[in-house]
Motif scaffolding. Structure first.
Motif, PDB file in Angstrom:
ATOM      1  N   ARG A 109       0.836  -1.295  -0.163  1.00  0.00           N
ATOM      2  CA  ARG A 109       0.073  -0.146   0.136  1.00  0.00           C
ATOM      3  C   ARG A 109       0.924   1.267  -0.098  1.00  0.00           C
TER       4      ARG A 109
ATOM      5  N   ARG B 268     -15.109 -10.540  -2.725  1.00  0.00           N
ATOM      6  CA  ARG B 268     -14.282  -9.490  -3.237  1.00  0.00           C
ATOM      7  C   ARG B 268     -13.042  -9.014  -2.403  1.00  0.00           C
TER       8      ARG B 268
ATOM      9  N   ARG C 222      -8.867  -9.492   3.080  1.00  0.00           N
ATOM     10  CA  ARG C 222      -9.075  -8.967   4.314  1.00  0.00           C
ATOM     11  C   ARG C 222      -9.938  -9.590   5.203  1.00  0.00           C
TER      12      ARG C 222
ATOM     13  N   LYS D 274      -8.513  -0.472  -6.266  1.00  0.00           N
ATOM     14  CA  LYS D 274      -9.386  -1.436  -5.567  1.00  0.00           C
ATOM     15  C   LYS D 274      -9.595  -1.272  -4.084  1.00  0.00           C
ATOM     16  N   ASP D 275      -8.372  -1.193  -3.174  1.00  0.00           N
ATOM     17  CA  ASP D 275      -8.333  -1.317  -1.829  1.00  0.00           C
ATOM     18  C   ASP D 275      -8.726  -0.103  -1.455  1.00  0.00           C
ATOM     19  N   LEU D 276      -8.353   1.093  -2.105  1.00  0.00           N
ATOM     20  CA  LEU D 276      -8.798   2.486  -1.770  1.00  0.00           C
ATOM     21  C   LEU D 276     -10.266   2.674  -1.718  1.00  0.00           C
TER      22      LEU D 276
ATOM     23  N   PHE E 167     -12.388   0.719  -1.498  1.00  0.00           N
ATOM     24  CA  PHE E 167     -13.047  -0.039  -0.402  1.00  0.00           C
ATOM     25  C   PHE E 167     -12.948   0.535   0.926  1.00  0.00           C
ATOM     26  N   GLU E 168     -11.524   1.117   1.161  1.00  0.00           N
ATOM     27  CA  GLU E 168     -11.425   1.795   2.410  1.00  0.00           C
ATOM     28  C   GLU E 168     -12.318   3.168   2.353  1.00  0.00           C
TER      29      GLU E 168
ATOM     30  N   LEU F 276      -4.587  10.262  -2.676  1.00  0.00           N
ATOM     31  CA  LEU F 276      -4.080   8.965  -3.185  1.00  0.00           C
ATOM     32  C   LEU F 276      -4.556   8.638  -4.623  1.00  0.00           C
TER      33      LEU F 276
END
Lengths: 739, 181
Positions: A270, A521, A525, B89-91, B93-94, B108
């Protein structure tokens, strides 16, 4: 040909060494960007693995045909053993277990190289070279120090010595292979790390792939250690599941560093940070797997698990020196590329929590390693051998473990880069309230249900400030543990709830559908959160030790004794004799407030050959308590018998926790995409994960096994092969307060 | 690459077949024989693999299509592109679950989208020569089969006004005939 089967086996090992060396050389040359050589290296690696398979098949054939010309076969098997124990004898001793290690490594090599097909072409040559170097080490070890095909100097024996009675158990068939799968699996990430450092390809992509390999190995480290705990609990008869034995400690060390790595790698993905941490953690994990096996095999520390003492240690020392030297040299060389431009901006950030997590896990691993080796360290520095026991470990592990539990709950509440006080309070509010309510309830009602919140620590002596603090901490540890477990469960619940809410905001999905799609999805996590729940249950199981009860009684048939809300009525004793042993089985009726809990049948087995005694534990498991009974001596005339009774609360939750940890890790590993796109490795991962899960679930569910005779009805001739002190009087983990 | 009419089993199928043979031998003739058969198969496999490795080393062995494809690998840009898309994709979601502030999210997401765009362009540019070569080869192949190909390159606009008509069935059989040569 039959007269030269042992020589043929040794020749196969030489063949493995030559093939591994050839493949290593070709790989290094292929690194110069010559595709044909890379193909040649791949085929060489496959060929090397096939030769290892040949070696295992030859040794297995020798076992099945009772070829007692071979020293290893005669030392660990006899004509009376059945198929599965003959197979298990492959890894029952030093030499064969090294071949088994090599076999599993070869399997991993084939899977990894196959998986690399079309990926990370620049890394491939060095990955293959590193794997072949490791194969070469184990082959040299066997050829020059622990050859499983060595022949008996006195010639072929009429019959072998058989497997130690303590090893004649289903766990012997599954525990070592599971644990070895975990140890050996850590070689793959190390090979990738070396390749990345050598080539300078230190981008984040390979880290993502390597994380899956490490997680796969982590599953087996978890299962392997848990099976060891189950085995010790069921077999050794001292009432506990973890004695902080040196080899047990060595087996769990890589688990800590691997756990740190699977978390730390997320930061690199990240935020492009922690690159140094990640390569160091990979190197440490691999080093610890070799260190652990060195401790087990060298005999430098006495342990019930140790193999017989041998001169194998020096080989491991040199290999560890090479690992450390290579890793340090590569990391220092690539330090400019590994250094991150980003920094941790706030203590209240996910990055900071992960750094603390890394330090905590490594700190625990370091503590365990130092304490395990303390006898050698004290001898070196103070000329006096000082050994620390289980009480020392428990005393210091409790606060460290609880700190980790706190971090595990707090980290998901924190945001990336920084978290404002408002955001932190908003996220932490519900879990903190839940923890407080649970704590208050525990204090109010705990004593009435047999789980008091405060349990005085009578085992810690001394009046120094440290002793006083530790004694106070130990007393409140049960309440703290329950509070932190509740906190963690609330955090995970909240994460799922938030995710489902976010999904339903943009869709018309029902709750269950949203949950399933949410997990689908973001498997990594939510698989991780499931693992956290499993860890919480593990701690819940561990804290049960604070409330356990133990009593040693001498009773005659018909007499009843009470302990912890149970009544134990000694009914009768029966003696049976077969060709291998005399079994004295006692029958004890166990009742609780709701009626008959069951009839326990603890037994003593006295083996004809060697005169070895084993205690067969009677175990009645439940979600609340395990009733654990061991029979000692029995007067043959009066049938007056000595029993040791244990009531062990919450132990079942340990096995349930491990199962959930496995399930969570499998969800995390679940390949993305459709079934068609799964591919070979995806299918293998899926099948292996599912099979392991089912196997462990069956074992955990069947944990309440009564003391039965071995299912193998054939004649056995046990002989002391391992260092086997009588553990029936071994120190327990914690003292048992009276209720 | 040589064309072959022989059926090539996937390696996993071969391994399963060998295991099944060893097990069947064990069941029929005894466990010892089963392991002996397994050992024999392992030895044969080892010799074959090592021989092919040496042949590959000396250039005697032809590279099969699968092997050649296996030697190729995604470029660095393609691998980085996957990492950036995963981060995006993670961003998202967060952001959806409120774990990241709006300011951080905007910073970001802008950065990741710029990275993704740059990488996609780089990937596209690196593939352009190979793509053009493939189109030329395909046109030649289709011309030889008597089919006029539709152009999807820079002349796409002009071609769309006058689409080339082909009879699907005829085209398919002609193409199939040409591929089987």
């Amino acid at each position: 040909m039959w007269e030269t089967l042992p020589e043929f086996g040794t020749a196969v090992l030489y063949g493995v060494l030559v093939a591994a060396a050839y493949t290593f050389a070709v790989s290094i040359v292929a690194a110069g960007g010559r595709p044909r050589l890379l193909q040649s290296a791949r085929l060489g690696a496959y060929g090397t693995s096939a030769l290892v398979l040949l070696g295992v098949a030859v040794l297995s054939y020798a076992f099945m045909t009772h070829d007692f010309r071979i020293k290893y076969v005669s030392g660990y098997s006899d004509r009376g053993m059945g198929f599965w124990y003959l197979l298990a004898a492959l890894w029952g001793g030093q030499d064969g277990s090294l071949l088994w290690w090599l076999f599993l490594l070869s399997g991993y090599n084939v899977a990894c190289i196959r998986w690399l097909h079309g990926r990370y072409r620049q890394l491939q040559p060095y990955v293959i070279a590193t794997l072949m170097a490791t194969v070469g080490f184990f082959t040299v070890l066997m050829l020059f120090s622990a050859n499983p095909f060595e022949i008996n100097m006195v010639g072929a024996k009429v019959d072998g010595e058989g497997l130690n009675p303590l090893l004649r158990d289903i766990y012997m068939i599954i525990h070592p292979p599971s644990l070895y799968m975990g140890f050996v699996g850590c070689t793959i990430p190390f090979a990738f790390a070396v390749a990345a450092l050598v080539t300078g390809r230190l981008d984040n992509e390979w880290i993502v792939a390597v994380r899956k390999w490490m997680l796969f190995a982590w599953i087996f480290l978890t299962v392997g250690n848990a099976l060891g705990m189950l085995w010790a609990y069921k077999e050794l008869g001292w009432g506990g599941y973890w004695a902080w034995d040196p080899v047990e400690n060595a087996a769990c060390l890589p688990w800590f560093s691997a756990s740190a790595y699977v978390h730390s790698t997320m930061i690199q993905e990240r935020r492009n940070m922690f690159k140094v941490w990640n390569v160091v953690l990979i190197a440490i994990t691999f080093f610890l797997t070799i260190f652990g096996t060195f401790l087990t095999r060298s005999g430098i520390i006495a342990s019930v698990h140790s193999f017989a003492k041998s001169d194998i240690g020096i080989y491991f020392v040199w290999f560890m020196v090479i690992i450390v030297a290579t890793s340090v040299a590569l990391i220092v060389w690539r330090l400019p590329m590994l250094r991150s431009r980003s920094q941790i901006e706030s203590v209240a950030s996910r990055e900071a929590a992960f750094v603390m997590n890394n330090w905590a896990l490594l700190g625990i691993a370091a503590f365990i390693a130092v304490a395990t080796l303390f006898s050698k360290i004290s001898l070196l520095f103070w000329n006096e051998e000082i050994t620390v026991g289980p009480h020392f470990f428990n005393r210091w592990m409790a606060p460290m473990g609880l700190f980790l539990l706190l971090l595990m709950g707090a980290a998901p509440l924190l945001g990336w880069r920084k978290t404002s006080n408002d955001a932190l309070w908003k996220a932490a509010r519900m879990p903190v309230i839940v923890a407080l309510i649970v704590t208050a309830t525990h204090f109010a009602l705990g004593s009435s249900i047999g789980f008091p919140a405060i349990v005085p620590d009578d085992a810690t002596a001394g009046a120094s400030p440290v002793d006083l603090v530790m004694r106070a901490f130990s007393a409140i540890a049960p309440a703290l543990t329950v509070a932190l477990v509740a906190f963690n469960f609330a955090v995970v619940f909240q994460e799922f709830q938030r995710g489902i809410k976010a999904r339903r905001r943009n869709s018309n999905e029902g709750g269950l559908q949203a949950l399933l799609r949410l997990v689908n999805r973001s498997r990594r996590r939510y698989g991780g959160y499931l693992v956290h729940v499993g860890v919480g249950l593990l701690f819940l199981g561990f804290v049960g030790k604070a409330w356990d009860l133990e009593k040693e009684i001498v009773v005659s048939p018909g007499e009843t004794v009470e302990l912890g809300g149970y009544s134990f009525t000694y009914k009768d004793t029966k003696m049976t004799v077969d060709t291998e042993k005399r079994a004295i089985t006692a029958f004890v009726e166990v009742k609780d407030s709701s009626g008959l809990r069951g009839t326990a049948e603890p037994a003593q087995h006295i083996y004809t050959k060697g005169g070895m005694n084993t205690s067969e534990v009677a175990l009645l498991s439940g979600l609340r308590d395990d009733v654990y009974i061991v029979v000692g001596s029995v007067n043959p005339k009066t049938k007056r018998a000595t029993f040791r009774l244990h009531v062990n609360p919450l132990v079942m939750w340990i096995w349930i926790g491990v199962l959930l940890m496995m399930c969570g890790a499998i969800v995390s590993l679940w390949p993305e995409g459709s079934w068609r796109s799964l591919g070979v490795w995806g299918t293998v991962r899926l099948a292996t994960g599912t099979a392991t899960g089912i196997m462990f679930a069956i074992l955990a569910a069947s944990a309440p096994v009564r003391a039965l005779e071995s299912s193998d009805p054939v004649t056995a001739q046990p002989q002391q092969r391992l260092n086997q002190p009588d553990l029936r009087n071994a120190p327990r983990l914690q003292p048992a307060p009276s209720r | 690459m040589s064309s072959t009419n022989s059926v090539r089993l996937p390696p996993l199928a071969v391994a399963v077949l060998m295991l099944a043979t060893a097990i069947a031998s064990g069941v029929m003739f005894g466990r010892g024989i089963g392991f002996l058969v397994g050992a024999g198969l392992a030895l044969t496999t080892a010799i074959w693999l090592l021989w092919r490795s040496i042949q590959s080393l000396t250039g005697d062995a032809e590279l099969s299509l699968e092997e050649a494809l296996g030697l190729g690998a995604p470029s660095i840009e393609e691998e980085r592109k996957h990492a950036v898309l995963r981060a995006l994709k993670d961003l998202e979601f967060e952001k959806a679950v409120g774990k990241i502030s709006d300011a951080d999210y905007n910073t970001l997401v802008k950065k990741y989208r710029a990275d993704a765009k740059r990488l996609l362009n780089q990937v596209d540019e690196s593939l352009t020569p190979a793509r053009e070569k493939a189109e030329v080869l395909l046109e030649q192949r289709l011309a030889a089969a008597g089919i006029k190909a539709k152009s999807y390159g820079s002349d796409a606009g002009a071609d769309n006004d006058n689409p080339q008509q082909t009879t699907p069935a005829d085209g398919d059989s002609a193409l199939g005939a040409s591929l089987s040569e």
